[in-house]
Design a protein around this motif. Structure first.
Motif, PDB file in Angstrom:
ATOM      1  N   ASP A   1      77.892 106.957  51.500  1.00 21.37           N
ATOM      2  CA  ASP A   1      76.815 108.082  51.746  1.00 21.37           C
ATOM      3  C   ASP A   1      76.632 108.718  50.321  1.00 21.37           C
ATOM      4  O   ASP A   1      75.576 108.809  49.729  1.00 21.37           O
TER       5      ASP A   1
ATOM      6  N   LEU B   1      87.834 103.538  57.495  1.00 24.79           N
ATOM      7  CA  LEU B   1      86.487 103.129  57.728  1.00 24.79           C
ATOM      8  C   LEU B   1      85.661 104.595  57.420  1.00 24.79           C
ATOM      9  O   LEU B   1      84.424 104.402  56.855  1.00 24.79           O
ATOM     10  N   ARG B   2      86.237 105.888  57.646  1.00 20.40           N
ATOM     11  CA  ARG B   2      85.412 107.016  57.858  1.00 20.40           C
ATOM     12  C   ARG B   2      85.447 107.512  56.314  1.00 20.40           C
ATOM     13  O   ARG B   2      84.346 107.832  55.743  1.00 20.40           O
TER      14      ARG B   2
ATOM     15  N   SER C   1      82.697 105.193  54.743  1.00 25.48           N
ATOM     16  CA  SER C   1      81.329 105.776  55.198  1.00 25.48           C
ATOM     17  C   SER C   1      80.848 106.895  54.254  1.00 25.48           C
ATOM     18  O   SER C   1      79.846 106.883  53.660  1.00 25.48           O
TER      19      SER C   1
END
Length: 267
Positions: free
Chosen positions: A67, A59-60, A63
């Motif tokens: 971005d 998930l990180r 993200s």
């Protein structure tokens, strides 16, 4: 004789969900004695925690990727917008540009011809008026020197009166003061260069305003306000442009000739 039974603290009741009850329950008859049954449970917990950590890391990473994509995509949109505003202009002239340029050249040539014709007419008129005035003055001097005024022909008298130029209006001191106040009021509404930064230009503006005031409602042409050598055509044109922009003077070309009419400062 056996000694007294030592005092023992009563055991607390074990809850049904405790590890001890789980190890001794009938559902797990093969469970190891003591805490040995915790090893497979903890191993399974460790596997699940590792999977959770892998999912959180995923998930990180997602993200961070989002971005990066958003920043790159927004930069691309901004560049496209700036490109549309600054680059996408027709660099080569179109057919309309050539037609407009040709029309402007024709209009400039026509205006130059009209200006030359008007100048010739004005020069011819001034020369004719000057010659007539000289002739009439000479005749008047001869008549007053060698003959009595009463014996002079009526036609010569009437001709002399007709050709005689109209002099400047004579104003009373009160009228002069009122005119001076009106001129100051007009000049105070003009740009700074006419209000004293250039004394010569202010004096020229006052001369133009006085001529326009004396013209009543018939209007004046630009050439009629020229007073060489100080008040040339360029100075008169500059003063008239400032007055027309302030709507103190109106410009009328409905009759074919450009006339300037005095309106005054709106109260």
């Amino acid at each position: 004789m056996p000694g007294p039974t030592p005092h023992r603290t009563p055991l607390r009741r074990v809850s049904q969900g405790s590890l001890f009850a789980l190890s001794r329950s009938g559902a797990n008859p093969d469970a190891p004695h003591g805490l040995g049954f915790l090893e497979p449970a903890l191993a399974e917990l460790a596997d699940e925690a590792e999977a959770l950590r892998a999912n959180v890391d995923g998930l990180r990473a997602l993200s961070v990727s989002l971005d990066t994509f958003n920043e790159a995509f927004s930069s691309w949109l901004y560049v496209m917008n700036m490109n549309a505003l600054t680059v996408e202009w027709p660099e080569a002239p179109t057919e309309a540009s050539f037609i407009l340029a040709k029309r402007r050249v024709e209009e400039d040539a026509h205006a130059a011809l009209l200006a030359a014709a008007q100048t010739q007419i004005q020069v011819h008129t001034l020369a004719t008026a000057k010659s007539d005035e000289t002739t009439n003055v000479t005749a008047l001097v001869d008549n007053t020197t060698f003959a009595n005024d009463s014996l002079a022909p009526e036609s010569s008298k009437s001709a002399t009166v007709k050709v005689k130029k109209k002099g400047k209006l004579k104003l009373t001191p009160k009228e002069k003061k009122e005119r001076s106040i009106a001129i100051d009021k007009v000049i105070s509404s003009l740009p700074l260069e006419f209000r004293g930064s250039d004394p010569t230009l202010r004096r020229n503006m006052e001369m133009v305003i006085e001529r326009l005031m004396d013209s009543d409602s018939k209007g004046l042409k630009l050439i009629e306000m020229i007073v060489p050598p100080d008040l040339n055509q360029a100075r008169v044109n500059k003063c008239l442009i400032a007055l027309v922009n302030r709507k103190i003077v109106t410009k009328d070309n409905s009759t074919g000739a450009v006339l300037y009419h005095w309106q005054g400062v709106a109260t």
